[in-house]
Motif scaffolding. Structure first.
Motif, short mmCIF file in Angstrom:
data_model
loop_
_atom_site.label_atom_id
_atom_site.label_comp_id
_atom_site.label_asym_id
_atom_site.label_seq_id
_atom_site.Cartn_x
_atom_site.Cartn_y
_atom_site.Cartn_z
N ILE A 149 59.91 25.73 59.47
CA ILE A 149 58.92 26.62 58.58
C ILE A 149 58.59 26.25 57.13
O ILE A 149 57.23 26.11 56.94
CB ILE A 149 59.88 27.98 58.36
N GLY A 150 59.26 24.99 56.86
CA GLY A 150 59.07 24.31 55.77
C GLY A 150 57.81 23.49 55.74
O GLY A 150 56.78 23.62 54.66
N TRP A 151 57.45 22.69 56.70
CA TRP A 151 56.23 21.98 56.88
C TRP A 151 54.94 22.83 57.26
O TRP A 151 54.02 22.54 57.19
CB TRP A 151 56.55 20.68 57.60
N THR A 152 55.32 23.99 57.96
CA THR A 152 54.04 25.00 58.22
C THR A 152 53.57 25.53 56.94
O THR A 152 52.24 25.57 56.60
CB THR A 152 54.69 26.11 59.25
N VAL A 153 54.57 26.15 56.09
CA VAL A 153 54.18 26.60 54.80
C VAL A 153 53.52 25.70 53.83
O VAL A 153 52.48 25.70 53.28
CB VAL A 153 55.41 27.37 54.19
N ALA A 154 54.05 24.43 54.08
CA ALA A 154 53.73 23.24 53.04
C ALA A 154 52.23 22.92 53.41
O ALA A 154 51.30 22.77 52.47
CB ALA A 154 54.52 22.00 53.19
N ALA A 155 51.89 22.95 54.80
CA ALA A 155 50.38 22.55 55.37
C ALA A 155 49.65 23.73 54.98
O ALA A 155 48.45 23.21 54.49
CB ALA A 155 50.61 22.44 56.96
N ALA A 156 49.93 24.72 54.95
CA ALA A 156 49.06 26.15 54.68
C ALA A 156 48.92 26.06 53.27
O ALA A 156 47.73 26.34 52.61
CB ALA A 156 49.91 27.39 55.25
N LEU A 157 49.88 25.67 52.26
CA LEU A 157 49.56 25.65 50.73
C LEU A 157 48.56 24.51 50.50
O LEU A 157 47.81 24.88 49.56
CB LEU A 157 50.80 25.37 50.16
N ILE A 158 48.69 23.49 51.06
CA ILE A 158 47.73 22.36 50.87
C ILE A 158 46.30 22.83 51.26
O ILE A 158 45.38 22.68 50.44
CB ILE A 158 48.22 21.17 51.57
#
Ligand SMILES: [Cu+2]
Length: 306
Positions: free
Chosen positions: A103-112
C-alpha cells in the motif's frame, strides 16, 4: 549431520552496509551534479525566451523527482543483491507479501504523479500564452486570430517551411498579403526585435516540417494546409561585437536534405530591427524595379513569351 546455518558475521554485514551506502551516495551525487556538468546538454536550453525557461524548469522538476526515485530503487536493488546474495549453507527466508509495504509504495507513486500533474499545470500557461511586449520593445497592432498577449499587442513573423529552407515574411499581413503587400522577407536567418512579443505563424508549402529553436521555446510542426502558432520574447539584443543568435534545426524528417534545413534567429534592438526592415524593403523594391526593366527589354526584343 548437516552444518548449522551460520548468519553473516556482524563485521561483514557492516562492511556490506557501508558499501551499499557509498554506492547510493555516489549515484545520488552523480545525478545531482549532472545538470550543472552538462548544462544545456541533458536539460533544455534557456535564456532566449520565457517559454523556453518555463519548459526547462518544468523539465528539471520532473528530472529531479525521477532522479530521487531512481536512486532509491537502484540503491534498494544493489543493497539486496549484496546483502542477500547466495551464501553457502544459507536458507532464504520465505516471505509472502507485505500489505503495509505494498500500500505504501502504491500511494507514494500516486502522490508523485499528483505532484507532477500540479507542477505541470502551474507551468503550462507560461509556456502557451505569450506575455506583453516590454515598454522598450516594438509595438504594432493587435490581431484576433492568433494567440495574443494580454494587451493584444505583438508583432507577427510568418515562418514558411519548404524542402529544404525556412522563409520568413515580416509584417502582420504576412499570411494573406506576403507578395501583394511586397512585405520584406528573408531566408534561413530570421531577424527579430528584443523585448518584443513575436508571434510566429507557421506554415508549410510541401511536407510536414517542424520549427524548433530550442532557446526560444518548444517545437511546432509546420503542416501543409494549416497554420500553427508559437511565440517568443527575447530579453537581449545584439550589440556590436556581441551578436545574439539562436540556432535551430527542422525537427521533422522531411526529405533527403532535412539535415541542411537549419534556422538562425538574430535578435536586434528595436531600432536596429526597424532599420533592417526598411533596408530589406528597399532592396526588394530595387529588385522589383530591375525585374520590371528586364521584362521590358526581353519583351521588346521578342525573347519573353509569345
Ligand atoms: Cu524540414
Amino acid at each position: 549431520m548437516r552444518h548449522a546455518v551460520h548468519d553473516v558475521p556482524p563485521r561483514r554485514r557492516r562492511r556490506l552496509g557501508r558499501l551499499a551506502l557509498t554506492l547510493g551516495l555516489v549515484a545520488l551525487l552523480g545525478l545531482l551534479l549532472a545538470p550543472s556538468a552538462f548544462a544545456g546538454f541533458i536539460t533544455p536550453k534557456t535564456g532566449g525566451s520565457p517559454n523556453a525557461d518555463s519548459i526547462s524548469s518544468l523539465y528539471k522538476v520532473v528530472l529531479y523527482i525521477a532522479a530521487v526515485v531512481f536512486v532509491i530503487v537502484e540503491g534498494a536493488l544493489f543493497y539486496s543483491i549484496l546483502r542477500f546474495r547466495a551464501k553457502k549453507g544459507a536458507v532464504a527466508a520465505q516471505i509472502h507479501g507485505n500489505t503495509r509495504l505494498e500500500i505504501g509504495w502504491t500511494v507514494a507513486a500516486a502522490l508523485i504523479l499528483v505532484a507532477l500533474t500540479v507542477v505541470t499545470f502551474i507551468h503550462l500557461p507560461a509556456i502557451i500564452n505569450p506575455p506583453d511586449s516590454s515598454a522598450n520593445g516594438v509595438v504594432l497592432s493587435a490581431s484576433v486570430t492568433r494567440p495574443t498577449p494580454p494587451n493584444g499587442k505583438s508583432i507577427t513573423i510568418c515562418v514558411q517551411g519548404r524542402q529544404y529552407i525556412w522563409r520568413y515574411t515580416y509584417g502582420n499581413q504576412c499570411l494573406n498579403a506576403a507578395f501583394s503587400g511586397k512585405l520584406p522577407y528573408s531566408y534561413q536567418t530570421m531577424y527579430a526585435p528584443a523585448n518584443t512579443t513575436v508571434i510566429l505563424d507557421i506554415q508549410s508549402t510541401d511536407v510536414i516540417h517542424s520549427w524548433w529553436v530550442p532557446s526560444l521555446g518548444g517545437k511546432v510542426d509546420a503542416v501543409p494546409g494549416y497554420t500553427t502558432y508559437t511565440w517568443f520574447k527575447a530579453p537581449h539584443a545584439s550589440t556590436p561585437g556581441n551578436p545574439v543568435v539562436f540556432h535551430g534545426q527542422c525537427a521533422q524528417l522531411c526529405g533527403r536534405s532535412h539535415a541542411a534545413m537549419t534556422a538562425m534567429v538574430r535578435i536586434l534592438s528595436p531600432a536596429d530591427y526597424k532599420a533592417w526592415l526598411s533596408h530589406q524593403t528597399d532592396l526588394i523594391n530595387q529588385a522589383n524595379v530591375q525585374v520590371t526593366q528586364l521584362r521590358q527589354i526581353l519583351t521588346a526584343s521578342g525573347n519573353l513569351g509569345g
